[in-house]
Design a protein around this motif. Structure first.
Motif, PDB file in Angstrom:
ATOM      1  N   ILE A  77       1.279  16.020   0.236  1.00 35.75           N
ATOM      2  CA  ILE A  77       0.569  15.791   0.196  1.00 35.75           C
ATOM      3  C   ILE A  77      -0.551  14.921  -1.245  1.00 35.75           C
ATOM      4  CG2 ILE A  77      -0.318  17.072   2.254  1.00 35.75           C
ATOM      5  CD1 ILE A  77      -1.125  18.919   0.958  1.00 35.75           C
ATOM      6  N   GLU A  78       0.298  15.037  -2.154  1.00 34.24           N
ATOM      7  CA  GLU A  78      -0.535  14.899  -3.835  1.00 34.24           C
ATOM      8  C   GLU A  78       0.832  14.731  -4.059  1.00 34.24           C
ATOM      9  OE1 GLU A  78      -3.936  16.641  -6.847  1.00 34.24           O
ATOM     10  OE2 GLU A  78      -2.914  18.042  -5.077  1.00 34.24           O
ATOM     11  N   ILE A 102      -3.782  17.226  10.936  1.00 29.65           N
ATOM     12  CA  ILE A 102      -4.649  18.073  10.377  1.00 29.65           C
ATOM     13  C   ILE A 102      -4.359  19.640   9.657  1.00 29.65           C
ATOM     14  CG2 ILE A 102      -5.696  19.489  11.606  1.00 29.65           C
ATOM     15  CD1 ILE A 102      -6.025  18.022  14.448  1.00 29.65           C
ATOM     16  N   ASP A 103      -2.871  19.866  10.310  1.00 30.98           N
ATOM     17  CA  ASP A 103      -1.940  20.883   8.723  1.00 30.98           C
ATOM     18  C   ASP A 103      -1.906  19.992   7.377  1.00 30.98           C
ATOM     19  OD1 ASP A 103      -1.500  22.253  11.271  1.00 30.98           O
ATOM     20  OD2 ASP A 103       0.349  21.511  11.056  1.00 30.98           O
ATOM     21  N   GLU A 104      -2.417  18.758   7.460  1.00 33.79           N
ATOM     22  CA  GLU A 104      -2.433  18.150   6.358  1.00 33.79           C
ATOM     23  C   GLU A 104      -3.789  18.031   5.844  1.00 33.79           C
ATOM     24  OE1 GLU A 104      -1.340  14.067   6.555  1.00 33.79           O
ATOM     25  OE2 GLU A 104       0.893  14.487   6.159  1.00 33.79           O
ATOM     26  N   LEU A 105      -5.104  18.276   6.695  1.00 34.95           N
ATOM     27  CA  LEU A 105      -6.151  18.218   6.432  1.00 34.95           C
ATOM     28  C   LEU A 105      -6.094  19.550   5.539  1.00 34.95           C
ATOM     29  CD1 LEU A 105      -8.244  16.305   8.598  1.00 34.95           C
ATOM     30  CD2 LEU A 105      -8.230  16.286   5.900  1.00 34.95           C
ATOM     31  N   HIS A 106      -5.866  21.112   6.567  1.00 34.58           N
ATOM     32  CA  HIS A 106      -6.077  22.147   6.028  1.00 34.58           C
ATOM     33  C   HIS A 106      -5.695  22.304   4.946  1.00 34.58           C
ATOM     34  CE1 HIS A 106      -6.829  23.448  10.353  1.00 34.58           C
ATOM     35  NE2 HIS A 106      -7.497  23.050   9.858  1.00 34.58           N
ATOM     36  N   ALA A 107      -4.040  21.845   4.176  1.00 37.96           N
ATOM     37  CA  ALA A 107      -3.038  21.634   2.751  1.00 37.96           C
ATOM     38  C   ALA A 107      -4.451  21.162   1.518  1.00 37.96           C
ATOM     39  CB  ALA A 107      -2.105  21.021   3.578  1.00 37.96           C
ATOM     40  N   LEU A 108      -5.355  20.282   2.135  1.00 39.46           N
ATOM     41  CA  LEU A 108      -6.235  19.913   1.384  1.00 39.46           C
ATOM     42  C   LEU A 108      -7.186  20.422   1.217  1.00 39.46           C
ATOM     43  CD1 LEU A 108      -5.270  15.776   1.791  1.00 39.46           C
ATOM     44  CD2 LEU A 108      -4.477  17.313  -0.242  1.00 39.46           C
ATOM     45  N   GLY A 109      -7.624  21.908   2.161  1.00 34.29           N
ATOM     46  CA  GLY A 109      -8.656  22.007   1.732  1.00 34.29           C
ATOM     47  C   GLY A 109      -9.523  21.305   2.773  1.00 34.29           C
ATOM     48  N   TYR A 152       1.147  -1.209  -0.306  1.00 34.23           N
ATOM     49  CA  TYR A 152      -0.162  -0.256   0.119  1.00 34.23           C
ATOM     50  C   TYR A 152       0.860   1.377  -0.124  1.00 34.23           C
ATOM     51  CZ  TYR A 152      -4.487   2.757   0.693  1.00 34.23           C
ATOM     52  OH  TYR A 152      -5.424   3.558   1.022  1.00 34.23           O
ATOM     53  N   ASP A 153       0.760   1.997  -0.877  1.00 37.74           N
ATOM     54  CA  ASP A 153       1.706   2.929  -1.160  1.00 37.74           C
ATOM     55  C   ASP A 153       1.843   4.511  -0.419  1.00 37.74           C
ATOM     56  OD1 ASP A 153       4.548   3.994  -2.247  1.00 37.74           O
ATOM     57  OD2 ASP A 153       3.216   4.442  -4.411  1.00 37.74           O
ATOM     58  N   ASN A 154       2.285   4.779   0.867  1.00 39.87           N
ATOM     59  CA  ASN A 154       2.040   5.547   1.333  1.00 39.87           C
ATOM     60  C   ASN A 154       2.948   6.746   1.580  1.00 39.87           C
ATOM     61  OD1 ASN A 154      -0.973   4.903   3.445  1.00 39.87           O
ATOM     62  ND2 ASN A 154       0.354   3.434   4.165  1.00 39.87           N
ATOM     63  N   PHE A 155       2.449   7.502   2.076  1.00 36.64           N
ATOM     64  CA  PHE A 155       2.657   8.681   2.028  1.00 36.64           C
ATOM     65  C   PHE A 155       4.428   8.820   2.653  1.00 36.64           C
ATOM     66  CE2 PHE A 155       0.261  10.284  -0.495  1.00 36.64           C
ATOM     67  CZ  PHE A 155       0.864  11.563  -1.541  1.00 36.64           C
ATOM     68  N   PRO A 156       5.768   9.212   2.331  1.00 36.05           N
ATOM     69  CA  PRO A 156       6.768   8.842   3.604  1.00 36.05           C
ATOM     70  C   PRO A 156       6.174   9.831   4.582  1.00 36.05           C
ATOM     71  CG  PRO A 156       7.648  10.568   1.643  1.00 36.05           C
ATOM     72  CD  PRO A 156       6.158   9.296   1.380  1.00 36.05           C
ATOM     73  N   GLU A 157       7.195   9.481   6.149  1.00 42.39           N
ATOM     74  CA  GLU A 157       7.423   9.977   6.679  1.00 42.39           C
ATOM     75  C   GLU A 157       8.629   9.822   7.969  1.00 42.39           C
ATOM     76  OE1 GLU A 157       4.406   8.455   9.451  1.00 42.39           O
ATOM     77  OE2 GLU A 157       2.162   9.536   9.015  1.00 42.39           O
ATOM     78  N   PRO A 158       8.933  10.849   8.144  1.00 37.87           N
ATOM     79  CA  PRO A 158       8.362  12.736   8.236  1.00 37.87           C
ATOM     80  C   PRO A 158       8.619  12.489   6.341  1.00 37.87           C
ATOM     81  CG  PRO A 158      10.670  13.183   8.374  1.00 37.87           C
ATOM     82  CD  PRO A 158      10.367  11.177   8.857  1.00 37.87           C
TER      83      PRO A 158
END
Length: 656
Positions: free
Chosen positions: A162-163, A415-422, A146-152
C-alpha cells in the motif's frame, strides 16, 4: 498603462523560460518535474523558518527558485488535493471529493494537455491512495506511464502493498527516465512518507526519534535530494522547471485533530510551494501573497505558452514570479470526508486577512490578530461574516456538485487498503449520511475525538495490535455507545480472534443502529453462523439479501447455513446465485458441487469441477470434492487420483 502591463507580463513569461530564440520557429520545451510531498506542513520545513529540521534539498530549491510563503490547498485529502493540482479546479468543480470517484473526462489534466504538445509523461506514486485503477481513477489521463501498484499485491508487507518509500519512488522515476531520455518530459513524483504512521528509516528514525513526523519529512527531502542530483548528472537540472508542493498538511493535535481530512485550519491546508524556473530565473525570490495549489496547473501552462482550459479555479502565478503582482488571492477550502463518519462537511474561504468556515457551528478568524485560529469571532450579523458567506454561496451556486458528494465505487479489498492507510471507506458510514441537509449533521468539532480514536484503531489493526485497537474502540463507545462504525470494527476484531458470540453481539448492535445496512446484516449473519446459531444466521442473512440481493459473500454464507441445516436444495440455489455474481469464483463452484453431491447429483458435480481441475487448479479442497463426486459415480480410480492430487497440494502448502 494597462496595455503596457500586459505587454510587460507577456514579455516576462518569455524571459522567464529563457528558451525562445529569434531564429527559431518554436520555443525550446523545458522539462517539467512536479514533486508532491504528502502531508507536508509548511511550518515544518527549514526554509520556512523551522530550525528543528534539516531539509537541504527544499532549501536549495528555495535558494534557486521562488518560494511562496502563503500557499494553500483546497482539500486536506490526498486524492482530492492532487486532482486539484492536476486540473486547476476545486474538488466541487472536478467532482473528486471522495475515494474512488472517477475524474470526469471533460476535465483535462496537466499531463493530457502537455502530451498534446509532444511531452513524454510519467507518474510515480508513493501510495495506493493515488492508484488510478481503484482509488484515483482518471488521474492517469495523459501519462504514457503511470506507476500503479501491482494487482494482486506481491507482498503482505505495508511496503510495496500500500506504500512505497520515497527512495523507491525516486529510483523508479530514474529507471524510466534512463529508458526514455529523449524529448521533453513531464514527470510527477509523489513522496508519501510524511503521512502517518510515522516510520522513517535509519538514520532519520534515530536523529528524529522524538519527532518522527519531522523524521519522515527529512527522509522525503533526502529522496528529493537524490532526484535533484540525478537531474544534475543528466544535465537536465539547469534547464528544467521544477515545482515542489505539499498536497496538504497534518493536524499534529492542533484543534484536537491528530491527522487530517476533517478540518480546514492552516495546520492541514497551509503547504510549502517552491517553483524553480529554467536557468534559475528569479532565484531567491520570496512571495508573501496568498496563493493556491489550484494555481499550479495554469502556471505551468502559461510559462510553456500553452493555452489553459476555460473556467479554471486557479490562475497563473506568472505575475508573482517577476514581482509584478502582489495581490493575495481568495482561497477556498472543502472537505466532505466528515460525511464518512456521519458528520457535516465543511467549506471555508480565506480572504482579506479573515477566514470563515461554514459549519453547523460557523467560525470566523482574524488571521492577523489570531494566526493560530484559536478565537472564534463569529456573529451572524457581522459584516465580514456576511460578506464571506456570500462569497461561499456564489461558489456553491456555480458548483456542478451542488454541495453533494458522490460515493466512490471501490472493492472490498480496496476498502481494506483504505483502512490500512487510516481512512474510512464509503461502506463504513453509508446510511448515517442520508439526510436532506448536511448542516443537520453533527459538527465535526464536537466529534473529533471519535475520529482520532477510530484512526488509532484502524492503524493498530493494520499493525497487528488488536488489543490496542480494541481499547480505542471501546473508549469511543464511551463517547457514543451507538457508533455503528466502532461496533462494526469491534465485531470484525472479535471475528478475527475467533470470539464469534461476542462478535455477533457487536454486529447486532451495529445493525440496530443502521437497520437498513445490508453489509452490517451480512456480517451479523456470518457471526451467528460461526457461533452455531444456524436458524438465527439464516433469518439475518435472508433479511440482508432482501436489502441487497447482489452480495456475493452473503449468498455463500446463506448457502453454507442451508447445507448445515440439511436443506441442500436451498443451498444449491444460493450457490448458483453466488456463481452468477462472480462467474470466475472457484469458491462458489466448489460449494455448489458440495450441494449437488448432497443431493446425489454426482454427474453434475463432476461436470462442474472437471474443467476447473483441468486448468491446473491448486485448490486442494476442490480435488477433495471432486474425489467425492467420482466416488458417488463408482469411478474409484479417478477418485483415488483426485484424492492424491489433494494430498500433494496440501503437503506443498505446509510450512517447511
Amino acid at each position: 498603462m494597462r496595455a503596457f502591463s500586459i505587454v510587460l507580463c507577456c514579455s516576462a513569461g518569455i524571459v522567464l523560460l529563457g528558451g525562445y530564440a529569434l531564429a527559431e520557429e518554436k520555443p525550446i520545451r523545458p522539462d517539467v518535474f512536479l514533486i508532491t510531498i504528502d502531508t507536508l506542513r509548511a511550518d515544518h520545513v527549514h526554509c520556512y523558518g523551522y530550525d528543528r529540521i534539516r531539509t537541504p534539498a527544499l532549501d536549495l530549491l528555495a535558494k534557486q527558485g521562488i518560494r511562496f510563503t502563503q500557499a494553500f490547498t483546497p482539500s486536506p485529502i490526498t486524492n482530492s488535493s492532487h486532482t486539484s493540482i492536476m486540473t486547476g479546479l476545486l474538488p466541487s468543480a472536478h467532482g473528486v471529493s471522495d475515494f474512488g470517484v472517477p475524474l470526469p473526462a471533460i476535465h483535462p489534466t496537466l499531463a493530457a494537455l502537455l502530451a498534446k504538445r509532444g511531452y513524454r509523461n510519467a507518474a510515480f506514486i508513493g501510495a495506493v491512495i493515488l492508484d488510478s485503477k481503484n482509488l484515483a481513477p482518471g488521474l492517469d489521463r495523459g501519462f504514457e506511464f503511470y506507476d500503479n501498484f501491482p494487482e494482486p499485491a506481491t507482498t503482505k508487507s505495508r511496503w510495496g502493498r500500500i506504500e512505497r518509500r520515497g527512495m523507491e519512488v525516486e529510483q523508479r522515476a530514474e529507471s524510466w527516465l534512463n529508458a526514455h531520455p529523449a524529448g521533453a518530459h513531464f514527470v510527477w513524483l509523489h513522496f508519501y512518507d510524511p503521512h502517518d504512521p510515522y516510520e522513517p528509516p535509519p538514520p532519520y528514525s534515530e536523529v528524529y526519534k522524538d519527532r518522527l513526523y519531522d523524521g519522515e519529512i527529512a527522509y522525503a527531502d533526502s529522496a528529493l535530494g537524490r532526484f535533484l542530483a540525478y537531474l544534475k548528472k543528466q544535465q537536465w537540472y539547469e534547464g528544467a522547471m521544477i515545482v515542489v508542493v505539499g498536497d496538504h498538511g497534518e493536524g499534529l493535535g492542533e484543534h484536537r485533530e491528530d491527522t487530517h481530512g476533517i478540518f480546514l485550519y492552516d495546520s492541514t491546508t497551509h503547504v510549502p510551494l517552491i517553483v524553480k524556473l529554467p536557468n534559475e530565473r528569479e532565484a531567491g525570490r520570496t512571495v508573501a501573497a496568498q496563493v493556491r495549489t489550484t494555481d499550479i496547473m495554469p502556471t505551468v501552462l502559461s510559462l510553456l505558452g500553452v493555452a489553459a482550459p476555460p473556467s479554471l479555479d486557479g490562475d497563473s502565478l506568472e505575475p508573482f514570479l517577476t514581482g509584478i503582482e502582489a495581490t493575495p488571492r481568495t482561497v477556498f477550502g472543502e472537505t466532505d470526508y466528515p460525511l464518512r463518519f456521519g458528520w457535516a462537511p465543511l467549506r471555508s474561504v480565506r480572504k482579506e486577512g479573515f477566514e470563515f468556515i461554514e459549519a453547523p457551528k460557523p467560525e470566523l478568524y482574524d488571521l492577523h490578530a489570531d494566526p493560530g485560529e484559536l478565537r472564534n469571532q463569529y456573529q451572524p450579523w457581522d459584516g465580514t461574516v456576511q460578506k464571506l458567506r456570500r462569497v461561499l454561496a456564489e461558489l456553491s451556486a456555480k458548483s456542478p456538485a451542488a454541495g453533494k458528494t458522490s460515493p466512490g465505487a471501490v472493492s472490498v479489498g480496496t476498502i481494506d487498503e483504505l483502512h490500512a492507510l487510516g481512512y474510512l471507506g464509503s461502506a463504513d458510514a453509508r446510511s448515517a449520511t442520508d439526510v436532506p441537509e448536511p448542516s443537520l449533521l453533527p459538527d465535526p468539532k464536537d466529534k473529533i475525538e471519535e475520529q482520532n480514536l477510530l484512526h488509532i484503531a484502524m492503524m493498530a489493526s493494520e499493525n497487528g495490535e488488536p488489543n490496542k485497537a480494541r481499547m480505542a474502540l471501546e473508549k469511543l463507545l464511551q463517547l457514543d455507545e451507538s457508533s455503528a462504525i466502532a461496533l462494526r470494527q469491534l465485531g470484525q476484531l472479535e471475528m478475527a480472534s475467533g470470539n464469534y458470540g461476542k462478535a455477533a453481539g457487536y454486529f447486532r448492535r451495529s445493525q440496530d443502529a443502521r437497520p437498513n445496512d445490508a453489509t452490517d446484516a451480512s456480517e451479523y449473519g456470518r457471526a451467528l453462523e460461526m457461533s452455531g446459531d444456524l436458524p438465527g444466521a439464516r433469518d439475518v442473512l435472508q433479511a440482508s439479501l432482501k436489502l441487497n440481493p447482489d452480495q456475493f459473500a452473503a449468498r455463500l454464507s446463506l448457502g453454507r447455513v442451508y447445507l448445515r441445516l440439511n436443506d441442500s436444495e436451498a443451498a444449491e440455489s444460493q450457490f448458483e446465485s453466488a456463481a452468477l455474481l462472480q462467474p470466475g469464483s472457484s469458491e462458489a463452484q466448489i460449494d455448489l458441487a458440495k450441494a449437488l453431491i448432497r443431493q446425489k447429483k454426482f454427474a453434475d458435480a463432476v461436470e462442474l469441477l472437471e474443467p476447473i481441475a483441468g486448468s491446473s487448479n491448486d485448490d486442494a479442497e476442490m480435488f477433495e470434492v471432486l474425489a467425492a463426486a467420482y466416488t458417488g459415480l463408482g469411478r474409484q480410480q479417478d477418485a483415488q487420483r483426485a484424492q492424491s492430487q489433494a494430498r500433494a497440494l496440501q503437503k506443498s502448502k505446509r510450512p517447511q
